[in-house]
Scaffold this motif. Structure first.
Motif, PDB file in Angstrom:
ATOM      1  N   THR A   1       0.897   3.950  -2.995  1.00  0.00           N
ATOM      2  CA  THR A   1       0.487   5.305  -2.642  1.00  0.00           C
ATOM      3  C   THR A   1       1.568   6.320  -2.999  1.00  0.00           C
ATOM      4  O   THR A   1       1.280   7.368  -3.586  1.00  0.00           O
TER       5      THR A   1
ATOM      6  N   THR B   1      -2.347   8.845   2.750  1.00  0.00           N
ATOM      7  CA  THR B   1      -2.958   7.995   1.729  1.00  0.00           C
ATOM      8  C   THR B   1      -3.663   8.765   0.622  1.00  0.00           C
ATOM      9  O   THR B   1      -4.271   8.161  -0.252  1.00  0.00           O
ATOM     10  N   ASP B   2      -3.593  10.087   0.621  1.00  0.00           N
ATOM     11  CA  ASP B   2      -4.364  10.877  -0.335  1.00  0.00           C
ATOM     12  C   ASP B   2      -3.594  12.134  -0.722  1.00  0.00           C
ATOM     13  O   ASP B   2      -2.809  12.656   0.065  1.00  0.00           O
TER      14      ASP B   2
ATOM     15  N   GLU C   1       0.834  -1.205   0.000  1.00  0.00           N
ATOM     16  CA  GLU C   1       0.000   0.000   0.000  1.00  0.00           C
ATOM     17  C   GLU C   1       0.868   1.255   0.000  1.00  0.00           C
ATOM     18  O   GLU C   1       0.604   2.209  -0.740  1.00  0.00           O
ATOM     19  N   LYS C   2       1.897   1.275   0.816  1.00  0.00           N
ATOM     20  CA  LYS C   2       2.787   2.445   0.893  1.00  0.00           C
ATOM     21  C   LYS C   2       3.493   2.671  -0.437  1.00  0.00           C
ATOM     22  O   LYS C   2       3.592   3.808  -0.909  1.00  0.00           O
TER      23      LYS C   2
ATOM     24  N   LYS D   1       1.118   9.278  -5.797  1.00  0.00           N
ATOM     25  CA  LYS D   1       1.320  10.681  -5.426  1.00  0.00           C
ATOM     26  C   LYS D   1       2.314  11.353  -6.378  1.00  0.00           C
ATOM     27  O   LYS D   1       2.100  12.477  -6.831  1.00  0.00           O
TER      28      LYS D   1
END
Length: 124
Positions: free
Chosen positions: A24, A67-68, A20-21, A28
């Protein structure tokens, strides 16, 4: 690496968190890159009389969390002209000035680029 059955859930969670990291961070980076490309495309197609409107396109990170991310593309010098130039407007003594679509096509291209880059980032 041997994992005991009672530690399997912990190992899977750790791997998913690392994935996930990684995804993400890549997305980004892609969002920032696509915003820069969008600005270049808008500048290339924007109407130019004095050049102030064309030079005024910028981007900024409006919001970022772990996360965004949200990036804003805007015109800093003549923001009041964006709608008028994109869609056209009425003249003072009657008639109409045709719009010069330059924002919407760049937005759609950026949307497609980001979608394809996100698919690549997830498949890694």
């Amino acid at each position: 690496m041997a994992i005991r059955p009672d530690e399997l859930a912990i190992a899977i969670t750790a791997e998913l968190s690392a994935y996930e990291k990684e995804v993400t961070d890549q997305i980004k980076e892609d969002v920032k890159q696509v915003a820069a490309e969008c600005i270049k495309e808008i500048k290339a197609k924007a109407p130019r009389r004095t050049g102030k409107y064309r030079r005024g396109w910028k981007s900024k990170v409006a919001f970022e969390s772990p996360t965004d991310i949200r990036v804003e593309v805007y015109n800093s010098t003549k923001p009041q002209l964006t709608h008028l130039l994109e869609f056209g407007h009425a003249k003072v003594n009657g008639g109409r000035v045709e719009g010069i679509p330059h924002i919407y096509p760049a937005e759609q291209a950026a949307r497609k680029k980001l979608e394809s880059k996100a698919k690549v980032a997830v498949k890694r």
